[in-house]
Design a protein around this motif. Structure first.
Motif, PDB file in Angstrom:
ATOM      1  N   TYR A  60       0.827  -1.202   0.000  1.00  0.00           N
ATOM      2  CA  TYR A  60       0.000   0.000   0.000  1.00  0.00           C
ATOM      3  C   TYR A  60       0.866   1.258   0.000  1.00  0.00           C
ATOM      4  O   TYR A  60       1.714   1.455   0.869  1.00  0.00           O
ATOM      5  CB  TYR A  60      -0.921  -0.007   1.232  1.00  0.00           C
ATOM      6  N   ASN A  61       0.667   2.100  -1.013  1.00  0.00           N
ATOM      7  CA  ASN A  61       1.297   3.413  -1.099  1.00  0.00           C
ATOM      8  C   ASN A  61       2.824   3.364  -1.208  1.00  0.00           C
ATOM      9  O   ASN A  61       3.502   4.323  -0.849  1.00  0.00           O
ATOM     10  CB  ASN A  61       0.893   4.284   0.095  1.00  0.00           C
ATOM     11  N   VAL A  62       3.343   2.224  -1.686  1.00  0.00           N
ATOM     12  CA  VAL A  62       4.770   2.131  -1.998  1.00  0.00           C
ATOM     13  C   VAL A  62       4.903   1.501  -3.385  1.00  0.00           C
ATOM     14  O   VAL A  62       3.942   0.942  -3.922  1.00  0.00           O
ATOM     15  CB  VAL A  62       5.550   1.280  -0.968  1.00  0.00           C
ATOM     16  N   ASP A 199       8.219   6.631  12.860  1.00  0.00           N
ATOM     17  CA  ASP A 199       9.008   6.971  11.682  1.00  0.00           C
ATOM     18  C   ASP A 199       9.034   5.856  10.646  1.00  0.00           C
ATOM     19  O   ASP A 199       9.456   6.066   9.510  1.00  0.00           O
ATOM     20  CB  ASP A 199      10.444   7.321  12.086  1.00  0.00           C
ATOM     21  N   LEU A 201       6.139   4.181   9.976  1.00  0.00           N
ATOM     22  CA  LEU A 201       4.751   4.041   9.550  1.00  0.00           C
ATOM     23  C   LEU A 201       4.336   5.218   8.674  1.00  0.00           C
ATOM     24  O   LEU A 201       4.847   6.326   8.821  1.00  0.00           O
ATOM     25  CB  LEU A 201       3.820   3.974  10.768  1.00  0.00           C
ATOM     26  N   GLN A 202       3.419   4.954   7.763  1.00  0.00           N
ATOM     27  CA  GLN A 202       2.874   6.008   6.931  1.00  0.00           C
ATOM     28  C   GLN A 202       1.953   6.904   7.756  1.00  0.00           C
ATOM     29  O   GLN A 202       1.704   6.658   8.939  1.00  0.00           O
ATOM     30  CB  GLN A 202       2.127   5.392   5.743  1.00  0.00           C
ATOM     31  N   ASP A 203       1.429   7.937   7.138  1.00  0.00           N
ATOM     32  CA  ASP A 203       0.610   8.911   7.853  1.00  0.00           C
ATOM     33  C   ASP A 203      -0.646   8.295   8.470  1.00  0.00           C
ATOM     34  O   ASP A 203      -1.183   8.827   9.438  1.00  0.00           O
ATOM     35  CB  ASP A 203       0.215  10.055   6.923  1.00  0.00           C
ATOM     36  N   ASP A 204      -1.115   7.163   7.899  1.00  0.00           N
ATOM     37  CA  ASP A 204      -2.306   6.526   8.472  1.00  0.00           C
ATOM     38  C   ASP A 204      -1.993   5.776   9.766  1.00  0.00           C
ATOM     39  O   ASP A 204      -2.899   5.283  10.432  1.00  0.00           O
ATOM     40  CB  ASP A 204      -2.962   5.588   7.455  1.00  0.00           C
ATOM     41  N   LYS A 205      -0.705   5.681  10.123  1.00  0.00           N
ATOM     42  CA  LYS A 205      -0.258   5.022  11.351  1.00  0.00           C
ATOM     43  C   LYS A 205      -0.563   3.533  11.368  1.00  0.00           C
ATOM     44  O   LYS A 205      -0.549   2.890  12.419  1.00  0.00           O
ATOM     45  CB  LYS A 205      -0.874   5.671  12.610  1.00  0.00           C
ATOM     46  N   HIS A 207       0.040   1.397   7.969  1.00  0.00           N
ATOM     47  CA  HIS A 207       0.881   0.752   6.966  1.00  0.00           C
ATOM     48  C   HIS A 207       2.336   1.178   7.110  1.00  0.00           C
ATOM     49  O   HIS A 207       2.617   2.361   7.316  1.00  0.00           O
ATOM     50  CB  HIS A 207       0.377   1.090   5.559  1.00  0.00           C
ATOM     51  N   THR A 209       6.122   2.238   6.035  1.00  0.00           N
ATOM     52  CA  THR A 209       6.791   2.911   4.932  1.00  0.00           C
ATOM     53  C   THR A 209       7.699   1.902   4.231  1.00  0.00           C
ATOM     54  O   THR A 209       7.837   0.747   4.664  1.00  0.00           O
ATOM     55  CB  THR A 209       7.644   4.068   5.447  1.00  0.00           C
TER      56      THR A 209
END
Length: 241
Positions: A60-62, A199, A201-205, A207, A209
């Motif tokens: 997700y998102n990467v 640091d 985790l993505q902004d959704d806390k 998923h 990074t």
């Protein structure tokens, strides 16, 4: 568990889980394998592995090359294991949706996998679905793998306390109980390496990074290598039907 609990509580309370984990799941597509670079030398027979799960596998998102299955393949190849990891993660999948597509996914692999990694349950948590349903759905997947004599590695999840003590107890018991019942290898909590590190985790806390995914791979690649059966020379056999 504080950061993880806050993340899930926020996701449940504001219904962010449905969007953060992909909203409505896209139609399952044939799983793809991200090949390791040619400069990673490996020997021995190819070891096909199926990574079957939700957005935590889908990436997700990467970039796809940064998703867990792709990074896992590189890590295993760096250890001298001629791994080829197929990414069968679908964002937004509940255990029920995944169970429905499992046979199609398994039967459409180019060759039968020598190991299936099962990572499911996070979206069940975000929707507050019954642990009994989650257990039954994952059990159906492990039962099929047992019938085909394909080893499984189960990636465990944990419920946050805000869902209630009974729910937390019942959900957390799913993974060790299923691993014992079906003889699957177990990683007790897949997100152990990242859940309390903002640091990573993505902004959704929820998923990880790209760097967080690397940490997950570093923490679990040894479990995957251990779960692989001894190398055998049947990787070119036709997939079971």
């Amino acid at each position: 568990m504080r950061q993880w609990c806050l993340s899930i509580a926020l996701a449940v309370g504001l219904s962010l889980g449905l969007s953060a984990c992909g909203g409505s799941a896209p139609d399952p597509a044939p799983s793809e394998t991200v090949a390791a670079p040619e400069n990673v030398p490996v020997m021995g027979p190819e070891r096909p592995i199926l990574a079957f799960g939700d957005s935590l596998f889908a990436g997700y998102n990467v970039e796809q090359a940064e998703a867990y299955p792709a990074k896992l393949e590189l890590a295993l190849r760096a250890q001298g294991i001629n791994a080829k990891v197929a990414n069968a993660g679908v964002s937004g999948d509940t255990s029920a949706a995944a169970a429905q597509r499992f046979l199609f996914t398994l039967d459409n692999q180019p060759v039968p996998p020598q190991l299936v990694i099962v990572e499911l349950g996070g979206n069940d948590l975000l929707r507050g679905l019954s642990p009994r349903e989650t257990r039954a759905n994952i059990a159906s997947i492990l039962k099929e793998l047992n019938a085909r004599k394909i080893p499984a590695l189960l990636m465990g999840m944990r419920a946050p306390p805000n869902l209630g003590a009974d729910f937390q107890r019942d959900f957390d018991a799913i993974y060790p109980a299923l691993a014992k019942e079906y003889g699957a290898a177990l990683v007790p909590f897949f997100l152990e390496a990242v859940y309390d590190k903002p640091d990573l985790l993505q902004d959704d806390k929820i998923h990880p990074t790209a760097r967080g995914i690397e940490e997950l791979v570093a923490a679990t690649s040894a479990d995957v290598a251990k779960a692989l059966p001894e190398a055998r020379g049947d990787s070119l056999a036709a997939p079971p039907k």
